[in-house]
Design an enzyme around this catalytic site. Sequence first.
Site, mmCIF file in Angstrom:
data_model
loop_
_atom_site.group_PDB
_atom_site.id
_atom_site.type_symbol
_atom_site.label_atom_id
_atom_site.label_comp_id
_atom_site.label_asym_id
_atom_site.label_seq_id
_atom_site.Cartn_x
_atom_site.Cartn_y
_atom_site.Cartn_z
ATOM 1 N N HIS A 1 -16.139 27.965 8.177
ATOM 2 C CA HIS A 1 -16.723 28.141 9.424
ATOM 3 C C HIS A 1 -17.793 27.152 9.643
ATOM 4 C CE1 HIS A 1 -17.828 29.906 13.192
ATOM 5 N NE2 HIS A 1 -19.168 30.017 12.704
ATOM 6 N N GLY B 1 -23.074 36.215 9.516
ATOM 7 C CA GLY B 1 -24.236 35.377 9.633
ATOM 8 C C GLY B 1 -24.122 33.985 8.795
ATOM 9 N N ASN B 2 -24.432 32.958 9.106
ATOM 10 C CA ASN B 2 -23.853 31.424 8.610
ATOM 11 C C ASN B 2 -24.874 31.140 7.502
ATOM 12 O OD1 ASN B 2 -21.576 30.975 10.272
ATOM 13 N ND2 ASN B 2 -22.688 30.783 12.042
ATOM 14 N N ASP C 1 -13.231 31.300 15.342
ATOM 15 C CA ASP C 1 -12.541 30.184 15.643
ATOM 16 C C ASP C 1 -11.281 30.394 16.068
ATOM 17 O OD1 ASP C 1 -14.940 28.844 14.240
ATOM 18 O OD2 ASP C 1 -14.266 30.018 12.618
ATOM 19 N N ARG D 1 -28.601 21.533 3.870
ATOM 20 C CA ARG D 1 -27.662 22.590 3.750
ATOM 21 C C ARG D 1 -27.847 23.557 2.587
ATOM 22 N NH1 ARG D 1 -23.355 24.126 6.833
ATOM 23 N NH2 ARG D 1 -21.749 25.448 5.857
#
Length: 325
Positions: A187, A130-131, A159, A98
């Site tokens: 998120h 965008g994550n 969510d 990550r």
Amino acid sequence: MTDVKKIAVTGAAGQIAYSLLWRIANGDVYGPDQPIKLSLLEITPALGATEGVAMELLDSAFPLVKDIEISDDATKAFDGASAAFLVGAKPRGKGEERSDLLAANGKIFGPQGKAINDHAADDIRVLVVGNPANTNALIAQHAAPDVPADRFNAMMRLDHNRALSQLATKLGYGSDEFEKMVVWGNHSATQFPDIAFAEVDGKKVADLLDHDFYINEFIPRIAKRGAEIIEVRGKSSAASAASSAIDHMRDWIAGTNGSWRSAAIPSKGEYGTDEGLIFGLPCVAEGGEWKVVEGLELSDFQKERIAANNKELNEERDAVADLLK
């Protein structure tokens, strides 16, 4: 005629944008009387596909769309923009940590934040889709020191909408009948869909749901809904993400009439969160601004779940600390 508002969308050739742009063009952000100009930003290899998207938008003959521009230059794309949907992001690669993903996205969202800082309109509002959305928004915000920090949001509305839909299905009400639902935090799988304050038809939702169902089925399902859709559909959720992005931006601009929404905004230390994190909080929108719902009494369970999100977002912030200087 009302002045034309420029709306920028990044990742314009992608799946989410393919749904998002038609909703924007239809007037679902600023309303049916506001002319708009669309600015489509993409990486250079995707400009051809973006041209195809623009052609389809033109062929749809939306009366509010006065111009469409395509660019691989963030400076041009955000020049004069009043609203920006930052959709394009680097997806997580196989075996990628990550922290590596966050660093890679920093190379996208840092320059975009600087371009927004230097060239966007004074009324700019930025929603990061965008994550990893929360920390990508933090990176963009830090690269734009001249823009008020609260103009950078990350999307928790998907969510929030997922939670409403699941409650509606379980309890037999319309999703619009529920009030005071909130999804706290990040998120990510750590997010906390919280029904403690939620109401429907004058009743407390917590009194209508079995506690074991809430803990062992509802919370995990909302947190992992994206993965569930990928498993069933074979692709990530796109149309629902686009719809939720529209919901967030429209409410931010037009207000929520006192109704609660979940919005990831810069924390000022509310409810035990660390100041400066982009954190999902219970909000109402008034006068073009999000305001956190104050005075809520939290149980130990709620505090623990919020603290877990706070910890995760701090870890993400630490991972990109060199981008925040």
